[in-house]
Structures are given as structure tokens and as C-alpha cells.
Design a protein around this motif. Structure first.
Motif, short mmCIF file in Angstrom:
data_model
loop_
_atom_site.label_atom_id
_atom_site.label_comp_id
_atom_site.label_asym_id
_atom_site.label_seq_id
_atom_site.Cartn_x
_atom_site.Cartn_y
_atom_site.Cartn_z
N PRO A 143 0.79 -1.24 0.00
CA PRO A 143 0.00 0.00 0.00
C PRO A 143 0.82 1.28 0.00
CG PRO A 143 0.03 -0.96 2.18
CD PRO A 143 0.73 -1.94 1.28
N LEU A 144 2.08 1.23 0.41
CA LEU A 144 2.85 2.46 0.54
C LEU A 144 3.51 2.81 -0.78
CD1 LEU A 144 3.68 4.63 2.57
CD2 LEU A 144 5.71 3.28 3.07
N ARG A 145 3.05 3.88 -1.42
CA ARG A 145 3.63 4.30 -2.69
C ARG A 145 4.90 5.11 -2.51
NH1 ARG A 145 -1.43 7.21 -5.30
NH2 ARG A 145 -1.66 7.79 -3.11
N TYR A 146 5.02 5.83 -1.38
CA TYR A 146 6.21 6.64 -1.15
C TYR A 146 7.31 5.76 -0.57
CZ TYR A 146 3.45 10.82 -2.04
OH TYR A 146 2.68 11.79 -2.64
N SER A 147 8.39 5.63 -1.31
CA SER A 147 9.49 4.76 -0.91
C SER A 147 10.33 5.44 0.17
CB SER A 147 10.37 4.44 -2.12
OG SER A 147 10.98 5.62 -2.61
N ILE A 153 13.94 12.36 1.13
CA ILE A 153 13.96 13.66 0.46
C ILE A 153 13.05 14.64 1.20
CG2 ILE A 153 13.25 14.88 -1.64
CD1 ILE A 153 14.24 12.50 -3.25
N ALA A 154 11.90 14.18 1.66
CA ALA A 154 10.98 15.05 2.40
C ALA A 154 11.61 15.50 3.72
CB ALA A 154 9.66 14.33 2.66
N TYR A 155 12.27 14.58 4.44
CA TYR A 155 12.94 14.96 5.69
C TYR A 155 14.03 15.99 5.41
CZ TYR A 155 10.98 10.41 7.10
OH TYR A 155 10.14 9.35 7.34
N ARG A 156 14.72 15.82 4.33
CA ARG A 156 15.81 16.75 3.97
C ARG A 156 15.26 18.13 3.66
NH1 ARG A 156 20.07 19.23 3.59
NH2 ARG A 156 21.79 18.74 2.20
N ARG A 157 14.17 18.18 2.91
CA ARG A 157 13.59 19.46 2.54
C ARG A 157 13.03 20.21 3.73
NH1 ARG A 157 8.94 18.17 -1.05
NH2 ARG A 157 8.52 20.36 -0.62
N ARG A 230 7.48 27.54 4.12
CA ARG A 230 8.07 27.72 2.79
C ARG A 230 8.81 26.48 2.30
NH1 ARG A 230 13.61 29.41 2.72
NH2 ARG A 230 13.23 30.49 0.75
N ALA A 231 9.12 25.54 3.20
CA ALA A 231 9.84 24.33 2.79
C ALA A 231 8.93 23.12 2.66
CB ALA A 231 10.95 24.02 3.79
N SER A 232 7.63 23.28 2.91
CA SER A 232 6.74 22.11 2.94
C SER A 232 5.75 22.08 1.78
CB SER A 232 5.97 22.08 4.27
OG SER A 232 5.25 23.27 4.47
N TYR A 233 6.10 22.74 0.68
CA TYR A 233 5.25 22.66 -0.50
C TYR A 233 5.42 21.30 -1.18
CZ TYR A 233 4.39 27.67 -0.14
OH TYR A 233 4.01 28.91 0.29
N GLY A 234 4.65 21.09 -2.26
CA GLY A 234 4.80 19.85 -3.02
C GLY A 234 4.04 18.71 -2.38
N ASN A 235 4.68 17.55 -2.30
CA ASN A 235 3.99 16.34 -1.88
C ASN A 235 4.06 16.09 -0.38
OD1 ASN A 235 6.66 15.67 -1.56
ND2 ASN A 235 6.50 13.66 -2.54
N VAL A 236 4.50 17.06 0.41
CA VAL A 236 4.67 16.83 1.84
C VAL A 236 3.33 16.50 2.51
CG1 VAL A 236 5.30 17.92 4.03
CG2 VAL A 236 6.76 18.19 2.03
N LEU A 237 2.27 17.22 2.14
CA LEU A 237 0.97 16.97 2.73
C LEU A 237 0.47 15.57 2.37
CD1 LEU A 237 -1.56 17.88 4.26
CD2 LEU A 237 -2.39 18.91 2.13
N ALA A 238 0.56 15.21 1.09
CA ALA A 238 0.11 13.88 0.67
C ALA A 238 0.98 12.79 1.29
CB ALA A 238 0.16 13.79 -0.86
N LEU A 239 2.29 13.02 1.34
CA LEU A 239 3.19 12.02 1.91
C LEU A 239 2.90 11.82 3.40
CD1 LEU A 239 6.93 11.60 1.16
CD2 LEU A 239 6.21 11.72 3.53
N ALA A 240 2.69 12.91 4.12
CA ALA A 240 2.41 12.79 5.55
C ALA A 240 1.11 12.05 5.80
CB ALA A 240 2.38 14.18 6.19
N GLN A 241 0.11 12.32 4.96
CA GLN A 241 -1.17 11.62 5.12
C GLN A 241 -1.02 10.13 4.85
OE1 GLN A 241 -4.24 12.55 6.00
NE2 GLN A 241 -4.09 14.76 6.13
N GLU A 242 -0.40 9.78 3.74
CA GLU A 242 -0.29 8.37 3.36
C GLU A 242 0.63 7.60 4.29
OE1 GLU A 242 1.78 6.05 -0.25
OE2 GLU A 242 0.05 7.26 -0.84
N VAL A 243 1.82 8.13 4.53
CA VAL A 243 2.79 7.43 5.37
C VAL A 243 2.30 7.39 6.82
CG1 VAL A 243 5.18 7.36 6.16
CG2 VAL A 243 4.66 8.07 3.83
N GLY A 244 1.59 8.44 7.25
CA GLY A 244 1.04 8.43 8.61
C GLY A 244 0.05 7.31 8.81
#
Length: 368
Positions: A143-147, A153-157, A230-244
Motif C-alpha cells: 500500500p505504501l507508494r512513497y518509498s 527527500i521530504a525529511y531533507r527538505r 516555505r519548505a513544505s510545499y509539493g507532496n509533503v501533505l500527501a506524503l504525511a497523510q499516506e505514510v502516517g
């Protein structure tokens, strides 16, 4: 239309009224009246000022009446809205991402991957229980699409944690850790100073301000929420929802009775410890990371929901911030017991350390 003369007259009237009336009020009533009249004055000036775009043409002579004297022009109302320009939902997503990051440091995702491999190879004595069913579902549907690379990369950003190179052109929040530690330290120090003030003065009713000041906490909080936003644009919201959601399923899976029995474990944390020692080269800092995950998430959620208004009443600030101050103390206590936090110079020197002015030089990349 409010011109400069009218604005000055309103200022003088307000000052005269406060001088005449405030001495007759009690300290509590005085604070309430000051705040109400300040807000009322701002609303009065704003409502009486003409719309933006009318005064400037008149100033340069393009209006219907030609060039007008300065005294007849509307008073400019320049709104300071920088602190309101953040998106709270992005900071809330970053708060969840911080919890996920600490779980990553506890090797939760790696442990689940090891369990899936052991189950597929027949090296776990489970077959029909809820744990076996959960591992089957994870293996079948993935089920986890984000590898792991996407998460790194998200943690780095957002936090500048880890060594994964950020994508070219992406905004990296390079000062997050310094700002986060400084905010927690300043908030903790404020309430420590408040306790000292109450002890020295003998009562919390005498001089409602402690030795410390809320300005430092507000400044650090404002800077931190802007940098995270300013650093949390892009897929951060979707990634946090899915991975959470995936992390929640993983924790429930690790708590399955058949999986715990196969490792002679009493809790899911015992499973994480046993798998980490046997298959992942050693146990992570479970106790410290678990506390940092919970406290850090709550602190970032507080920052997302608070606008850090400069004129906020000190009593109101204390009532709002007191629960978070306890979380800040807990985060600092846990952080100082981690490998990275052992060089933390302490609360009293946190600001010099955060600004790079201390005796120790911090590394460019931090894994906290």
C-alpha cells in the motif's frame, strides 16, 4: 476619508482619554480597557480610510481633481500581514512528518520490512493469526507508494535531516533544527523564569510579568513557522497523510499477538527491539525517540495554530503556552540523551548556540 490631520487628531484624543480615565481603574480593568481601545482605534481608522488605489493617483495628479495637497490625501494604511501569510495545513503536515521521521529513526519501517521477508521465507512460526493476515495484506497490496527515498527527500527538505541530496531547485529548511531547539529552550526558560519570579516575589499576583519576556518566544515561533511553511510545499501533505496512515497500520501489526509471541515479546516495542538487534545491527534509541516524536509533533502543531500576536496579554499567553512548555521540557530532556543531543549546550546558552555564536560549531547536516 481619513487624512493625516484627522489621523493625528484621533491619536491625540485616544491618548487624552486614556490619561484621564486609566488612573480611575483597577489594574485588571486598566489592561482590558487599553487593549479594547487600541483595537477600536485601529478599526475606526481602517473603516474610515478610502480604498487602496485612490490616494496614489491623487498624489501624482492623475485623479479627477488634479494634484491635491498632502493634508487632503487619505492616510496610508500599510497592513503588516507577513505573520499571517503562512498556510497552517502545511505546518500541520510537517508536524506529522516529524513524528514519522522519529519513527523512521526507531527503525519501525525497517522492522516491518524484515517481518514481511521472514514471513515470506517461512522463518516465523505464524500462519493464521491477525499478524500473519496483516503481513499477507502488506505483501500482496504494497500500500505504501512513497518509498524510503521519497521520505528521506521530504525529511531533507522540511527539516534538513539526513544526507539525501535535495532535488535541484527545492527549498531546504537548513535552519530548522537550530530554530526548533532554540524555540523549545526559550519557551522552557520563560516558564522557569516565571517560577523563579513567583518564588522571589512571593506571589503570582505581584507584577504580572516574570523576569523573562515572551518576545523571544514569539520571535522564534514566527521565524520557525515561516521557515517550515516555505519548505513544505509539493507532496509533503500527501506524503504525511499516506505514510502516517501506513505507520498506524504498522504499529497495530507489530502489536498483533501472534507476532509478539513469535519473538517472546510483551509489547510492540519489544518486537521492534528484538528485530532490530537480530536483523538490523542494533537497537535504536526507542525511549528518547518516542518522546521526541510525540512532544515535537505537539509543539509544531502549536506553532501552526498560533499567530504569535505581539500585543497578546501575558496571562493569556501563559495559559495557552503552559501545556506546550511541558512538552518542550520533555523534548529537551529526551534530546539531550540522544547521540546528537549530547553536545547541546543547555537552555541558558541556547540562543548563542542556535545562532552559531557558541564555543561549539554545529555540523551542516543534522540527524536529530
Amino acid at each position: 476619508m481619513t487624512n493625516s490631520a484627522t489621523h493625528d487628531a484621533l491619536e491625540r484624543l485616544l491618548q487624552r482619554f486614556l490619561r484621564d480615565e486609566l488612573p480611575n481603574l483597577s489594574p485588571s480593568e486598566r489592561a482590558a480597557v487599553e487593549s479594547q481601545f487600541e483595537d477600536r482605534f485601529r478599526n475606526l481608522v481602517d473603516s474610515s480610510t478610502t480604498a487602496t488605489g485612490y490616494s496614489f493617483p491623487n498624489l501624482i495628479g492623475f485623479g479627477p481633481e488634479g494634484v491635491k495637497p498632502f493634508d487632503d490625501l487619505p492616510y496610508p494604511r500599510l497592513r503588516a500581514d507577513f505573520d499571517e501569510s503562512v498556510t497552517p495545513s502545511q505546518i500541520h503536515a510537517a508536524a506529522e512528518l516529524y513524528f514519522i521521521y522519529q519513527s523512521e529513526r526507531m527503525k519501525v519501517f525497517q522492522v516491518v520490512d524484515v517481518l514481511r521477508r521472514l514471513f515470506a521465507h517461512g522463518r516465523m512460526k505464524i500462519q493464521r493469526g491477525p499478524g500473519a493476515r496483516g503481513l499477507y495484506i502488506l505483501e500482496k497490496w504494497k500500500p505504501l507508494r512513497y518509498s524510503r527515498r521519497d521520505r528521506m527527500i521530504a525529511y531533507r527538505r522540511v527539516f534538513n535531516y539526513g544526507s539525501m541530496p535535495a532535488p535541484q531547485g527545492a527549498v531546504v529548511n537548513r535552519n530548522f533544527h537550530f530554530q526548533f531547539v532554540a524555540f523549545n529552550s526559550a519557551l522552557a526558560q520563560y516558564f522557569r523564569d516565571l517560577v523563579i519570579a513567583e518564588v522571589v516575589r512571593g506571589s503570582s499576583e505581584i507584577a504580572d510579568r516574570p523576569f523573562g519576556t515572551i518576545a523571544t518566544v514569539q520571535r522564534l515561533g514566527t521565524d520557525l513557522r515561516y521557515a517550515v511553511d516555505r519548505a513544505s510545499y509539493g507532496n509533503v501533505l500527501a506524503l504525511a497523510q499516506e505514510v502516517g496512515n501506513y505507520l498506524q497500520e504498522c504499529m497495530e501489526l507489530l502489536d498483533a499477538p501472534d507476532i509478539k509471541k513469535s519473538f517472546d515479546a510483551m509489547t510492540k516495542w519489544d518486537v521492534i527491539e528484538a528485530v532490530s538487534i537480530r536483523h538490523l545491527g542494533g537497537m535504536a534509541e526507542l525511549s528518547q525517540r518516542a518522546k521526541m516524536a510525540d512532544a515535537g509533533r505537539r509543539i509544531l502543531q502549536f506553532i501552526a495554530s498560533n499567530d504569535f500576536k505581539s500585543g497578546l496579554d501575558p496571562d493569556l499567553f501563559r495559559s495557552e503556552a503552559k501545556p506546550i512548555a511541558s512538552q518542550a521540557e520533555a523534548w529537551i530532556a529526551a534530546y539531550r540523551l540522544t547521540e546528537e543531543g549530547r553536545r547541546f549546550p543547555g537552555v541558558n546558552r541556547n540562543l548563542r548556540w542556535a545562532l552559531g555564536l557558541g564555543d561549539r560549531t554545529a555540523p551542516a547536516r543534522i540527524s536529530a
